[in-house]
Design a protein around this motif. Structure first.
Motif, PDB file in Angstrom:
ATOM      1  N   GLN A 198      -6.861   5.618  -7.325  1.00  0.00           N
ATOM      2  CA  GLN A 198      -5.804   5.186  -6.205  1.00  0.00           C
ATOM      3  C   GLN A 198      -5.890   4.349  -5.875  1.00  0.00           C
ATOM      4  O   GLN A 198      -6.976   3.490  -5.985  1.00  0.00           O
ATOM      5  N   PHE A 199      -5.421   3.488  -5.359  1.00  0.00           N
ATOM      6  CA  PHE A 199      -4.165   2.572  -5.411  1.00  0.00           C
ATOM      7  C   PHE A 199      -3.843   2.435  -3.143  1.00  0.00           C
ATOM      8  O   PHE A 199      -3.884   3.053  -2.932  1.00  0.00           O
ATOM      9  N   ASN A 200      -5.062   0.773  -3.355  1.00  0.00           N
ATOM     10  CA  ASN A 200      -4.258   0.892  -1.595  1.00  0.00           C
ATOM     11  C   ASN A 200      -4.247  -0.724  -1.559  1.00  0.00           C
ATOM     12  O   ASN A 200      -4.926  -1.606  -2.250  1.00  0.00           O
ATOM     13  N   VAL A 201      -3.641  -1.286  -0.657  1.00  0.00           N
ATOM     14  CA  VAL A 201      -2.923  -1.900  -0.333  1.00  0.00           C
ATOM     15  C   VAL A 201      -2.853  -2.440   1.093  1.00  0.00           C
ATOM     16  O   VAL A 201      -2.269  -1.417   1.640  1.00  0.00           O
ATOM     17  N   ARG A 202      -2.895  -3.525   1.684  1.00  0.00           N
ATOM     18  CA  ARG A 202      -3.549  -3.692   3.176  1.00  0.00           C
ATOM     19  C   ARG A 202      -2.979  -5.435   3.890  1.00  0.00           C
ATOM     20  O   ARG A 202      -3.330  -5.756   3.076  1.00  0.00           O
ATOM     21  N   THR A 203      -2.190  -5.775   3.990  1.00  0.00           N
ATOM     22  CA  THR A 203      -1.331  -6.780   4.726  1.00  0.00           C
ATOM     23  C   THR A 203      -1.169  -7.093   6.277  1.00  0.00           C
ATOM     24  O   THR A 203      -0.992  -5.842   7.160  1.00  0.00           O
ATOM     25  N   GLU A 204      -2.515  -7.907   6.216  1.00  0.00           N
ATOM     26  CA  GLU A 204      -1.788  -7.889   8.297  1.00  0.00           C
ATOM     27  C   GLU A 204      -1.966  -9.829   9.043  1.00  0.00           C
ATOM     28  O   GLU A 204      -1.897  -9.970   7.582  1.00  0.00           O
TER      29      GLU A 204
ATOM     30  N   VAL B 229      -2.921 -15.085   8.184  1.00  0.00           N
ATOM     31  CA  VAL B 229      -2.612 -14.201   7.369  1.00  0.00           C
ATOM     32  C   VAL B 229      -3.518 -13.496   6.039  1.00  0.00           C
ATOM     33  O   VAL B 229      -3.673 -14.228   5.227  1.00  0.00           O
ATOM     34  N   THR B 230      -3.233 -12.007   5.760  1.00  0.00           N
ATOM     35  CA  THR B 230      -3.989 -11.653   5.080  1.00  0.00           C
ATOM     36  C   THR B 230      -3.543 -10.610   3.992  1.00  0.00           C
ATOM     37  O   THR B 230      -3.147  -9.700   5.237  1.00  0.00           O
ATOM     38  N   THR B 231      -3.882 -11.053   3.047  1.00  0.00           N
ATOM     39  CA  THR B 231      -3.609  -9.150   2.221  1.00  0.00           C
ATOM     40  C   THR B 231      -4.884  -9.465   1.291  1.00  0.00           C
ATOM     41  O   THR B 231      -5.435 -10.094   0.958  1.00  0.00           O
ATOM     42  N   GLN B 232      -5.046  -7.823   0.555  1.00  0.00           N
ATOM     43  CA  GLN B 232      -5.705  -7.615   0.020  1.00  0.00           C
ATOM     44  C   GLN B 232      -5.800  -6.064  -0.323  1.00  0.00           C
ATOM     45  O   GLN B 232      -4.629  -5.504  -0.272  1.00  0.00           O
ATOM     46  N   GLY B 233      -6.115  -5.439  -2.263  1.00  0.00           N
ATOM     47  CA  GLY B 233      -5.585  -4.446  -2.228  1.00  0.00           C
ATOM     48  C   GLY B 233      -7.222  -4.363  -3.549  1.00  0.00           C
ATOM     49  O   GLY B 233      -8.306  -4.605  -3.373  1.00  0.00           O
ATOM     50  N   SER B 234      -7.290  -2.616  -3.657  1.00  0.00           N
ATOM     51  CA  SER B 234      -8.130  -2.339  -4.108  1.00  0.00           C
ATOM     52  C   SER B 234      -6.801  -0.723  -5.573  1.00  0.00           C
ATOM     53  O   SER B 234      -6.329  -0.464  -4.958  1.00  0.00           O
TER      54      SER B 234
END
Length: 656
Positions: A165-171, A178-183
């Motif tokens: 499972q892949f996840n990307v979150r940007t705010e 600015v915040t970007t994170q993924g897993s």
């Protein structure tokens, strides 16, 4: 047998059946498994300890730039940040000092050996790698040794399970944030894996004085104090079969943040700090005798670096004339090896026992920059070794009562040896969805390397701090789980506390003209913790609340301890108009407290309102927005340090 007796018997049978049906629902509410309360997986319904779980959902909807924001919903915690995310964050549990809370990442101790009080700097770590957080309150030194006087915060990172499972979150939003994170998490045959990474940037606001009218009137051009952070984590497991499991993990995080001196004639300075956190561990688990005896061996290392580029100005000269600058460096390492066994005793419960050896080193340096450069000079280079033995016996008595008895011996080489104990009890009344629980134990904290060996202020003869604490509470589920209440009363007595004292010939050594550390203080704390979840309209409206009443007194003076509010509450109302849309207003209210000892420096009470909303576009995509301090409350968490004004952030989350 009469008709009346038959009817009465039938009614009783129906009542019991109804109670059993409700008990099944209530049991589901308490079926969550925790690992921190007894050093092994355990149903929440069986633990007599006061423990709270911060879920991944709560973490995901909190401020991604502040780990402590995810903890604000936990009763018993008092949290303050020096000027917003990226600044120094302080977490106190049940009124204990910041260094009296043990912080772990995946069971690995991460408290900083170079910190004066040995606490963990929460600004060093972003929440993107976290799966859940377990907060264990009350003295836990019998389980985890030094630093666990007030309790334990165990940060558990993401772990692979199921298909990839892949996840990307940007705010992005206010203050140039600015915040970007993924897993990426999952399993492949006997392998499990979890990788996370992310970055954050914020222009921020002045940590000193922002939105404080009296300060802004005096200093109308306060500069912004922003921060940048990059980090990630990796956790890999391998099931070798025949009861053998291997796991390795690492967390890496680097933060650069601006800060202000916040003192003197020109407190708004251009100072900055770099913080590096690195943890790595390897773990082997072996089942023997058909799983009756389980062995776990863990080897770990935690490395921290903090570098402060400290800029200040003389009292008589305005910036930038006459600036003085220096760099202060703090390098800490903690190398540990631990063996833990779990022996299943059937009707006699289980026995967890083990041993640990840990070596901590602290190095500090100072380097002159302005007005005259000077080379890096060592101010501290010391090592402290601790060897420990521990055991915890968990025994069920019948189907309702669970009791644990535990003890630990910690030998801090060339400093002191201390013994601690802990006992808990949990009693379940399944028919009414009730759990009664209680715990009692002792805590101890070895003096830190800084307190012992600082060239300017250290006292090599310090003794460990000690405490005794107890609590009792009830967890109650009502109306088929629609209402879940938790109420806990607690009390702690702290002795032999280490404080910094002003110089006197009897208290300090010759040459310690500024003062020194001494075992001089006693304190007591007591209070009430309340948690509530109410399903007001099933599927539509849910109410959550966390409240703490705290009485914290310095027994030497009889006055309130610094920075401890008497009342602290957080409320959230989760509204789901449909299965795609969520709206959640949140209210935080904190009573007045004192900035310094002896009830000096009043910090006024405040109430802040936040709002979070998300909308799921489909099974993979959702958009969200959050507003902070939407009613424009002017408040302070730390005296003279700024806090956010009305701020808006928005972004998207994609999972596939």
């Amino acid at each position: 047998m009469s008709i009346r007796m038959i009817a009465a018997s039938s009614a009783a049978i129906l009542a019991v059946s109804a109670h059993q049906a409700q008990a099944q629902s209530n049991t589901q509410e308490l079926s969550e498994v925790v690992v921190t309360a007894s050093r092994a997986p355990e149903p929440l319904s069986a633990t007599g300890s006061a423990i709270s779980v911060v879920s991944g959902e709560t973490i995901a909807t909190s401020n991604p730039g502040s780990l402590v924001d995810a903890l604000r919903s936990v009763p018993g915690l008092d949290i303050s940040e020096n000027g917003g995310p990226g600044g120094t964050a302080n977490v106190r549990m049940r009124g204990a000092n910041t260094g009296q809370t043990l912080v772990m990442i995946d069971g690995i101790r991460v408290n900083d050996p170079t910190a004066a009080s040995g606490d963990f700097e929460f600004a060093m770590f972003a929440p993107s790698a976290i799966d859940r957080i377990e907060v264990l309150r009350g003295p836990q030194s019998a389980l985890y040794g030094s630093d666990a006087m007030g309790g334990v915060i165990n940060i558990i990172t993401k772990k692979g399970s199921g298909p990839a499972q892949f996840n990307v979150r940007t705010e992005a939003g206010s203050y140039g944030t600015v915040t970007t994170q993924g897993s990426m998490v999952g399993t492949n045959g006997p392998w499990s894996y979890a990788f996370t990474g992310g970055g954050q940037h914020s222009n921020g606001f002045s940590r000193y004085g922002y939105r404080i009218p009296s300060i802004e009137a005096r200093y109308p051009n306060l500069e912004r104090d922003g921060y940048d952070r990059v980090g990630g984590s990796a956790r890999i497991g391998y099931d070798a079969g025949e009861g053998i499991r291997l796991e390795a993990g690492t967390v890496q995080s680097f933060t650069r943040a601006a800060y202000d001196a916040a003192s003197g004639t020109y407190p708004d300075t251009g100072s900055s700090t770099d913080r590096l956190l690195q943890t790595v561990y390897g773990r082997v688990g072996i089942d023997s005798f058909g799983g009756i005896l389980t062995h776990n061996v863990t080897v770990s290392n935690t490395h921290t670096e903090r570098s402060f580029n400290e800029l200040s100005y003389p009292l008589s000269m305005a910036p930038p004339r006459g600036a003085t600058a220096r760099t202060l460096d703090y390098w800490g390492d903690s190398l540990g090896a631990e063996y833990q066994a779990t022996l299943k005793l059937g009707a006699f419960g289980s026995l967890v026992y083990g041993a640990k050896t840990q070596s901590e080193t602290a190095q500090t340096f100072t380097t002159g920059i302005l007005p005259t450069p000077s080379p890096m000079t060592s101010t501290l280079a010391k090592q402290q070794d601790t060897n420990s033995l521990f055991a915890l016996w968990s025994v069920p008595i019948g189907e309702r009562l669970n009791i644990t008895l535990g003890g630990r011996v910690d030998d801090v080489v060339n400093v002191a040896r201390f013994e601690t104990w802990r006992a808990t009890a949990a009693y379940n009344i399944f028919e009414t969805g009730t759990k009664l629980r209680a715990s009692a134990g002792t805590g101890a904290k070895a003096p830190t390397l800084f307190q012992l060996y600082s060239q300017a202020n250290g006292t090599p003869t310090l003794s460990p701090e000690t405490s005794f604490g107890y609590d009792a509470g009830i967890d109650q589920s009502l109306f088929n789980g629609r209402v879940v209440l938790s109420v806990t009363g607690f009390a702690n007595d702290f002795s032999n506390l280490i404080n910094f004292v002003s110089y006197t010939p009897t208290a300090c050594a010759v040459g310690q003209t500024l003062g020194c550390y001494n075992n001089v203080a006693r304190a007591e704390t007591s209070g009430l913790e309340v948690g509530a979840t109410i399903d007001v309209l099933p599927g539509l409206v849910k109410f959550n609340a966390a409240y703490t009443y705290l009485h914290a007194v310095d027994l030497t003076t009889g006055l309130t301890l610094a920075r401890r509010p008497q009342n602290l509450a957080r409320f959230a109302l989760t509204i789901t108009p449909n299965d795609r849309w969520l709206i959640e207003p949140r209210i935080t209210t904190v009573s007045k407290r004192y900035s310094s000892a002896n009830e000096v420096g009043v910090v006024d009470a405040y109430t802040r309102v936040d709002l979070y909303s998300e909308y799921r576009l489909d099974a993979n995509w959702k958009v969200f927005a959050r507003g902070e301090n939407i009613l424009n409350e002017r408040y302070q968490e730390v005296l003279n340090f700024g806090t956010t004004g009305p701020a808006l952030y928005a972004g998207f989350n994609a999972t596939w």
